[in-house]
Motif scaffolding. Structure first.
Motif, short mmCIF file in Angstrom:
data_model
loop_
_atom_site.label_atom_id
_atom_site.label_comp_id
_atom_site.label_asym_id
_atom_site.label_seq_id
_atom_site.Cartn_x
_atom_site.Cartn_y
_atom_site.Cartn_z
N ASN A 125 0.87 -1.18 0.00
CA ASN A 125 0.00 0.00 0.00
C ASN A 125 0.91 1.23 0.00
N TYR A 126 1.28 1.69 -1.20
CA TYR A 126 2.30 2.72 -1.32
C TYR A 126 1.71 4.13 -1.31
N ILE A 127 2.44 5.00 -0.65
CA ILE A 127 2.20 6.44 -0.72
C ILE A 127 3.49 7.06 -1.23
N ALA A 128 3.39 7.99 -2.18
CA ALA A 128 4.58 8.56 -2.82
C ALA A 128 4.59 10.07 -2.66
N SER A 129 5.78 10.64 -2.82
CA SER A 129 5.90 12.10 -2.89
C SER A 129 6.68 12.46 -4.15
N ILE A 130 6.31 13.59 -4.75
CA ILE A 130 6.95 14.04 -5.98
C ILE A 130 7.40 15.48 -5.80
N SER A 131 8.63 15.76 -6.17
CA SER A 131 9.16 17.13 -6.14
C SER A 131 9.65 17.50 -7.53
N TYR A 132 9.39 18.74 -7.93
CA TYR A 132 9.86 19.24 -9.22
C TYR A 132 10.99 20.22 -8.99
N PHE A 133 12.10 20.05 -9.72
CA PHE A 133 13.28 20.89 -9.49
C PHE A 133 13.56 21.80 -10.69
N ASP A 134 14.38 22.81 -10.44
CA ASP A 134 14.67 23.83 -11.46
C ASP A 134 15.34 23.25 -12.70
N ASP A 135 16.07 22.14 -12.54
CA ASP A 135 16.72 21.55 -13.71
C ASP A 135 15.76 20.64 -14.50
N GLN A 136 14.45 20.79 -14.19
CA GLN A 136 13.38 20.08 -14.89
C GLN A 136 13.43 18.56 -14.68
N ALA A 141 9.81 9.70 -4.31
CA ALA A 141 10.02 8.87 -3.13
C ALA A 141 8.73 8.13 -2.81
N TYR A 142 8.88 6.94 -2.24
CA TYR A 142 7.67 6.22 -1.84
C TYR A 142 7.95 5.37 -0.61
N THR A 143 6.88 5.08 0.12
CA THR A 143 6.99 4.19 1.29
C THR A 143 5.69 3.41 1.43
N ASP A 144 5.81 2.26 2.06
CA ASP A 144 4.63 1.51 2.49
C ASP A 144 4.60 1.63 4.00
N LEU A 145 3.70 2.42 4.53
CA LEU A 145 3.66 2.69 5.96
C LEU A 145 3.43 1.41 6.76
N SER A 146 2.76 0.44 6.17
CA SER A 146 2.46 -0.80 6.90
C SER A 146 3.68 -1.69 7.05
N THR A 147 4.69 -1.53 6.17
CA THR A 147 5.89 -2.38 6.24
C THR A 147 7.15 -1.58 6.57
N SER A 170 1.29 0.83 -8.17
CA SER A 170 -0.13 0.91 -7.81
C SER A 170 -0.33 1.89 -6.65
N THR A 171 0.28 3.05 -6.77
CA THR A 171 0.31 4.04 -5.69
C THR A 171 -1.09 4.53 -5.36
N LYS A 172 -1.42 4.53 -4.06
CA LYS A 172 -2.76 4.93 -3.61
C LYS A 172 -2.86 6.43 -3.35
N GLU A 173 -1.75 7.06 -2.96
CA GLU A 173 -1.80 8.48 -2.58
C GLU A 173 -0.48 9.14 -2.95
N VAL A 174 -0.54 10.40 -3.36
CA VAL A 174 0.66 11.14 -3.74
C VAL A 174 0.70 12.45 -2.98
N VAL A 175 1.88 12.78 -2.44
CA VAL A 175 2.07 14.02 -1.68
C VAL A 175 2.91 14.96 -2.53
N ALA A 225 12.02 13.86 2.51
CA ALA A 225 11.64 14.65 3.69
C ALA A 225 10.20 15.15 3.55
N ARG A 226 9.80 15.55 2.36
CA ARG A 226 8.42 16.00 2.14
C ARG A 226 7.44 14.89 2.53
N LEU A 227 7.76 13.67 2.14
CA LEU A 227 6.90 12.54 2.45
C LEU A 227 6.86 12.28 3.96
N PHE A 228 8.03 12.34 4.62
CA PHE A 228 8.07 12.06 6.05
C PHE A 228 7.36 13.15 6.86
#
Length: 864
Positions: A125-136, A141-147, A170-175, A225-228
């Motif tokens: 059950n994955y939750i991911a985070s996405i960051s966009y940087f200036d160099d395009q 990042a992703y984690t399964d909080l249950s494991t 099969s990511t369920k949520e994105v931050v 860090a955004r995800l945490f």
């Protein structure tokens, strides 16, 4: 808020911080919802919508659910992509003057579920985070909080890479940051992401800085860090089970894009969206939930390292040759519970006594697993055995402390074993001795009064009592008992001795319950210290489980060990489609060979509908994937290159969400393959061009084949009903024709499902329509029309032009201009023949496709 009651004001204050979630507001034994939350929840959960006075002029919409059944309602909301904030009473209402303090203790979201039906045993059950940087570039990042599994990577500016990772996981949520592009958010939702959440803080803080020590790039650290930050802010509790973040690169694995994964039905089928009928369904002989999740991960990410693949193969080979030992392993693995998620529940604080018993029983199997593996007397297998940590300290603690069959609730008591704690034993003795005294009192009073129905009872309101029915009250003497309670048909009494014992028993039980909970908490904290060891043991057991699964399937289904070619050879003798073969059961599956090398890179496959072209193509791709995850393959002999990517265009499906037609989906998938494939890739194209007119379709199909042949050089299986394209084998030296054979018998088409060299002699569309039992009149008319159309003789251009390039920029050639003579150079005799042939042609007497192809050839080769 001035017009509302203090309680509603408190509700609105809390709700202000959770605008995107349902707020479950605890009021006594219910979670209540108000205003818009109530209206929407009543619709989604199909519960009654009521209202209440809130201090304003209008009544406030309200609905609620009992706290003990709330988990079921929460799961319903989460499965639909909603979030639920749990707001609890932080004080005892009986001991508090004024408003009871309430706080949100947890935010439950699709990506942070820790228990219940929303968690599938064999799926992450994955939750991911996405960051966009200036160099395009994108950080992902992703984690399964249950494991506790946590990973991070950097992706290119192409957002399709991000979408592909979301689909693979099969990511369920994105931050994301609140400024993240809205159009990209929409694309993520189209890929089945249930929830998008916002977190602008990506600074590295002490509470999770140790999780980022493995990372050497600030971009990756900020993304993780955004995800945490989001997880710690929303969960409001210890997350000690989160593992240090590791990096990965998508080019370390065979790349299988979203479309190809779907077309090949690796983990779910296209139609049912279920596991049955997929490659995962075929392979899943794992005995543990952890192994099932790892198997899915391996299928999603086949290896590129031949050394790693062959390491897995070695273990599979040993396990195949040790049948009885493998069966022992499987038997012991069935007794191993989900160590990963049990460790997560320990850290999260929602573990119960039964969970700890499962943890103990799981760890107790590890010494047996080690013993079996050492008995196989193979060095590589012994290395696996040595990596299995039985965590004896945890096992011993749980064996000494927790009873074998504890109650589900921690507040029921009877969790801790006798002898574990002296003080607890004393309380239990007092309680048990008091209850023995109560039972003895009942016997004595019955004998003394002669009332056989007399009983000594207990309830939480009145404590212990002696109950005598009204019919027997005359048998009591005056002042024998002290009256305590009057019922309709009986009287209840008390005695001084019974009062004294009641105090002793209830005090002992209260203290016993408090001490048991304290001891359980201490035990949980001790186990928490061993979480890294538990997670390492879980990983080792998972790998062993998947490898024994490969051995089990390979032996049962007669698979062979593949070898790998560095020369680009594909040699599959008597190859089979693994899933179709299993589905057919006792029916005979027709096996087929496949041979490709540097001189035979494109196989053009012709044959009637339903004859097995698509099945043949898929079986080659699935065989390659099986080989690169370390499993044996369905064939009598198998030699394969290591493919870096697999691309497919198989099947017809609209993408209704994004508003794309079947043909547009086909073109997008073709574009993706042509833009990204290399000479080390595998391409499967099935019926390219059928979504448009015959002329357009055939032109596109031919152009795609030529482009792959000239610019890519990938191993390509190209099936088509345009049997006119089979003449391309005389023009493209690395293209070969093969066909699926069929014969006509008594006027009916019989499929042989056998691949043979050379092209098919004709298309069999009308025969297939006849098999489908279309009306006879329709079939006869179709045959008439076919005869007429065949006289048109549509053929693709296949003449090789050897005309020299002309240096000067030519004039534009229109459809009705005669080709102009070159201005500077004399033409050879062969070149003159080409020009003379063009001059002879009347454009009205040839097909449009022939005209387009001929003119295109002349423009390209003569530039005139």
């Amino acid at each position: 808020m001035a017009g509302y009651t203090p309680m509603i004001q408190q509700y609105l204050t809390v709700k202000a911080d959770y605008q995107d979630a349902f707020l479950f507001f605890r009021l006594g034994d219910f979670y209540e919802m108000f205003f818009d939350d109530a209206i929407k929840a009543s619709q989604e959960l199909e519960i009654t919508l009521t209202s209440r006075e809130g201090g304003s002029e209008d009544r406030i919409p309200m609905c609620g659910v009992p706290y003990h059944s709330a988990p079921n309602y929460i799961e319903q909301l989460i499965s639909k992509g909603y979030k639920v904030a749990i707001c609890e009473q932080m004080e005892d209402a009986k001991q508090t003057k004024g408003m009871v303090r309430r706080e949100v203790v947890q935010l439950i979201t699709p990506g942070t579920v820790m228990e219940g039906k929303s968690l599938t045993d064999k799926e992450n059950n994955y939750i991911a985070s996405i960051s966009y940087f200036d160099d395009q570039t994108y950080g992902f990042a992703y984690t399964d909080l249950s494991t506790g599994e946590s990973k991070v990577t950097q992706l290119s500016a192409n957002f399709d890479e991000v979408l592909n990772e979301l689909a693979v996981l099969s990511t369920k949520e994105v931050v994301v940051a609140s400024s993240f592009d809205a159009e990209l958010q929409k694309k993520m939702r189209e890929r089945d992401v249930l929830a998008i959440s916002f977190e602008d803080n990506s600074s590295i803080e002490m509470q999770f800085s140790n999780l980022l020590d493995n990372l050497n790039q600030d971009k990756l650290k900020q993304t993780a860090a955004r995800l945490f930050h989001y997880l710690y802010r929303s969960q409001k509790r210890s997350l000690d089970h989160l593992q240090p973040v590791t990096t990965y690169q998508i080019h370390q694995f065979m790349k299988i894009d979203y479309y190809s994964k779907r077309n090949l039905e690796l983990t779910e089928t296209i139609r049912s969206k279920g596991k049955k009928g997929s490659l995962l369904w075929l392979l899943d002989e794992t005995m543990t939930a952890m192994g099932g999740r790892m198997l899915k991960t391996w299928i999603d990410r086949p290896l590129l390292s031949q050394e790693e693949i062959e390491h897995r193969q070695t273990i599979v080979e040993v396990l195949m040759n040790k049948y009885f030992e493998r069966q022992e392993l499987r038997e012991k693995l069935t007794e191993v519970y989900d160590l990963e998620r049990l460790a997560g529940r320990v850290a999260f604080g929602n573990v119960n006594a039964r969970d700890l018993v499962q943890l103990k029983r799981s760890l107790m199997q590890i010494p047996y697993l080690k013993q079996i593996l050492h008995g196989m007397e193979h060095e590589v297998v012994k290395q696996i055995a040595d990596s299995l940590d039985p965590c004896e300290e945890v096992t011993d603690l749980l064996e000494q402390a927790i009873v074998d069959n504890p109650p589900l609730s921690l507040k029921e008591g009877n969790i801790i074993r006798d002898g574990y704690n002296d003080q607890l034993d004393q309380y239990r003795y007092a309680s048990r001795n008091g209850k023995t005294w109560i039972a003895q009192l009942e016997r004595e009073e019955r004998e003394k009064t002669g009332i056989k129905s007399l009983k000594v009872g207990f309830n939480r309101v009145f404590g212990y009592y002696i109950e005598v029915t009204r019919a027997n009250l005359h048998l009591l003497t005056e002042g024998q008992y002290e009256r305590k309670q009057t019922l309709t048909n009986a009287e209840r009494f008390i005695t001084p001795d019974l009062k004294e014992k009641e105090v002793l028993i209830l005090e002992a039980e209260d203290k016993c319950g408090e001490l048991e909970y304290e001891l359980f908490t201490e035990i949980r904290e001790i186990v928490k210290e061993h979480i890294p060891r538990l997670q390492a043991a879980a990983k080792a057991v998972s790998e062993l489980d998947v490898l024994q699964c490969f051995a089990q399937v390979s032996e049962e289904r007669r698979y062979v060990k593949p070898t790998f070619s560095t020369e680009g050879k594909v040699v599959l003798k008597e190859g089979r489609h693994p899933v179709v073969e299993k589905v057919l059961n006792a029916q005979e599956y027709v096996a087929n060979d496949c041979f490709m090398d540097t001189d035979r890179e494109i196989l053009l496959i012709t044959g009637p509908n339903m004859s097995g072209k698509s099945t043949y193509m898929r079986q080659v791709a699935l065989t390659a994937i099986l080989a690169q995850i370390g499993c044996y393959v369905p064939a009598d002999e198998a030699v394969l290159p290591i493919f870096d990517q697999v691309f497919t265009r198989i099947g017809a499906a609209d993408d209704l969400i994004s508003g794309q037609s079947t043909f547009m989906v086909e073109m997008l998938e073709a574009r993706n393959a042509l833009a990204n494939a290399t000479q080390n890739s595998l391409i499967l194209f099935d019926e390219i061009g059928r979504g448009t007119s015959t002329y357009d379709g055939m032109a596109l199909a031919q152009a795609i084949i030529e482009y792959i042949h000239k610019h890519i050089g990938a191993k390509t299986l190209f099936s088509t009903h345009y049997h006119e394209l089979t003449v391309l084998d005389s023009e493209l030296e690395k293209l070969k024709n093969i066909h699926v054979s069929a014969i006509e018998h008594n006027g009916k088409l019989v499929f042989l499902h056998k691949i043979k060299e050379g092209p098919t002699d004709k298309s069999y569309g009308i025969h297939v329509a006849q098999l489908a039992e279309l009306p006879k009149e329709l079939i006869n008319r179709a045959n008439e029309l076919l005869s007429a159309l065949e006289k048109t003789d549509i053929q693709p251009v296949t003449v090789k032009s050897t005309v020299k390039e002309i240096e000067e920029q030519p004039a534009q050639l229109s459809f009705f201009d005669e080709p102009k003579e070159p201005k500077k150079q004399e033409l050879s005799s062969k070149e003159k023949k080409v020009l003379d042939k063009m001059k002879e042609i009347d454009l009205l007497d040839i097909t449009p496709l022939q005209a387009i192809n001929l003119l295109y050839e002349l423009q390209k080769k003569l530039k005139s």
